[in-house]
Design a protein around this motif. Structure first.
Motif, mmCIF file in Angstrom:
data_model
loop_
_atom_site.group_PDB
_atom_site.id
_atom_site.type_symbol
_atom_site.label_atom_id
_atom_site.label_comp_id
_atom_site.label_asym_id
_atom_site.label_seq_id
_atom_site.Cartn_x
_atom_site.Cartn_y
_atom_site.Cartn_z
ATOM 1 N N ALA A 108 -1.888 6.122 0.450
ATOM 2 C CA ALA A 108 -2.318 6.927 1.768
ATOM 3 C C ALA A 108 -4.016 6.603 1.843
ATOM 4 C CB ALA A 108 -2.062 8.266 1.757
ATOM 5 N N GLY A 109 -4.650 6.544 0.842
ATOM 6 C CA GLY A 109 -6.283 6.478 1.038
ATOM 7 C C GLY A 109 -6.704 5.243 1.408
ATOM 8 N N VAL A 110 -5.865 4.204 1.487
ATOM 9 C CA VAL A 110 -6.602 2.838 1.710
ATOM 10 C C VAL A 110 -7.108 2.799 3.035
ATOM 11 C CG1 VAL A 110 -4.635 1.495 2.198
ATOM 12 C CG2 VAL A 110 -6.502 0.035 1.456
ATOM 13 N N GLU A 141 1.870 -2.289 5.533
ATOM 14 C CA GLU A 141 1.289 -1.404 6.382
ATOM 15 C C GLU A 141 2.366 -0.237 6.674
ATOM 16 O OE1 GLU A 141 0.529 -3.980 9.713
ATOM 17 O OE2 GLU A 141 -1.838 -4.211 9.053
ATOM 18 N N GLU A 142 3.603 -0.759 6.502
ATOM 19 C CA GLU A 142 4.825 0.315 6.834
ATOM 20 C C GLU A 142 4.577 1.515 5.448
ATOM 21 O OE1 GLU A 142 8.793 -0.681 7.968
ATOM 22 O OE2 GLU A 142 8.024 -2.841 7.970
ATOM 23 N N LEU A 143 4.476 0.622 4.202
ATOM 24 C CA LEU A 143 4.522 1.543 2.901
ATOM 25 C C LEU A 143 3.063 2.369 3.035
ATOM 26 C CD1 LEU A 143 5.677 -1.220 0.537
ATOM 27 C CD2 LEU A 143 6.667 0.971 1.018
ATOM 28 N N ILE A 144 2.066 1.846 3.401
ATOM 29 C CA ILE A 144 0.912 2.864 3.557
ATOM 30 C C ILE A 144 1.127 3.681 4.644
ATOM 31 C CG2 ILE A 144 -1.604 2.811 4.453
ATOM 32 C CD1 ILE A 144 -1.729 -0.177 2.977
ATOM 33 N N GLY A 145 1.609 3.281 5.777
ATOM 34 C CA GLY A 145 1.930 4.546 6.913
ATOM 35 C C GLY A 145 3.036 5.689 6.365
ATOM 36 N N LEU A 146 3.989 5.156 5.587
ATOM 37 C CA LEU A 146 4.827 6.108 4.952
ATOM 38 C C LEU A 146 4.168 7.036 3.994
ATOM 39 C CD1 LEU A 146 7.778 7.039 4.621
ATOM 40 C CD2 LEU A 146 8.006 5.419 2.627
ATOM 41 N N ALA A 147 3.203 6.529 3.080
ATOM 42 C CA ALA A 147 2.345 7.389 2.378
ATOM 43 C C ALA A 147 1.638 8.531 2.993
ATOM 44 C CB ALA A 147 1.823 6.540 1.468
ATOM 45 N N ARG A 148 0.849 7.868 4.073
ATOM 46 C CA ARG A 148 0.303 8.605 4.804
ATOM 47 C C ARG A 148 0.766 9.790 5.256
ATOM 48 N NH1 ARG A 148 -3.556 4.131 7.850
ATOM 49 N NH2 ARG A 148 -4.764 3.749 6.056
ATOM 50 N N ARG A 149 2.095 9.638 5.980
ATOM 51 C CA ARG A 149 2.945 10.585 6.563
ATOM 52 C C ARG A 149 3.365 11.602 5.535
ATOM 53 N NH1 ARG A 149 4.730 6.038 8.960
ATOM 54 N NH2 ARG A 149 6.768 6.030 7.959
ATOM 55 N N ALA A 150 3.764 11.122 4.381
ATOM 56 C CA ALA A 150 4.091 12.253 3.084
ATOM 57 C C ALA A 150 3.013 12.841 2.661
ATOM 58 C CB ALA A 150 4.707 11.303 1.890
ATOM 59 N N ARG A 151 1.719 12.315 2.570
ATOM 60 C CA ARG A 151 0.687 13.173 2.175
ATOM 61 C C ARG A 151 0.437 14.239 3.347
ATOM 62 N NH1 ARG A 151 -5.250 10.447 0.857
ATOM 63 N NH2 ARG A 151 -4.937 10.154 3.359
#
Length: 163
Positions: A108-110, A141-151
């Motif tokens: 999420a932080g990248v 990008e999908e995994l990063i977006g998912l992590a951002r939404r989760a956080r």
């Protein structure tokens, strides 16, 4: 035989277990249960996702980079001799693990501007031999977006795995 992996977010393990019970172990991403997720065929959490985490954190990959806790099946894990029979859920899957919040937060932080360089490092990993950054960037990008939404929602990341 291929390994299917789907990553998704949920508030807690109890929610995940309820979803799996309702879908008879089906992927919460594909069964219409309403959990936000990403299909990521053959992207196991320990190694391949770990390589992505290493790439975004700019550290070498190590086996303890992605900590996981088993969520499903709800039965205890088998002993050192493995599953007792093919009927044992540990022999057949699916399996779900909860990923450590450090994984969620690293992804999420990248910063968006750093994603292309991180993906370029990621595709140099042995496990992704032959993969092109242009092909893998949308998945990253999908995994990063998912992590951002989760956080943002205070949720955890989970991985559903099936043979």
């Amino acid at each position: 035989m291929g390994v299917l992996t789907d990553y998704f977010r949920a508030p807690d393990a109890t929610t995940v277990v309820r979803a799996l019970e309702r879908t008879e172990g089906g992927s919460p991403v594909l069964t219409g249960f309403g959990l936000d997720g990403v299909q990521a065929k053959r992207l196991d959490p320990d190694v391949v996702l770990g390589e992505l985490v290493a790439a975004v954190c700019r550290v070498p990959w190590s086996p303890d980079l992605v900590a996981e806790v088993s969520v499903w099946p709800a039965t205890p894990e088998p002993g050192p001799d493995g599953p007792a029979s093919e009927d044992d859920p540990w022999a057949t899957g699916p399996w779900v693990t909860e990923l450590d919040t450090a994984v969620r937060d690293a992804l999420a932080g990248v910063p968006d501007a750093d994603v292309p360089a991180a993906v370029a490092r990621w595709v140099r990993s042995e496990e992704l031999h032959g993969a092109l950054a242009e092909e893998m960037q949308p998945l990253a990008e999908e995994l990063i977006g998912l992590a951002r939404r989760a956080r943002a929602a205070g949720e955890r990341l989970y991985c559903w795995i099936c043979l």
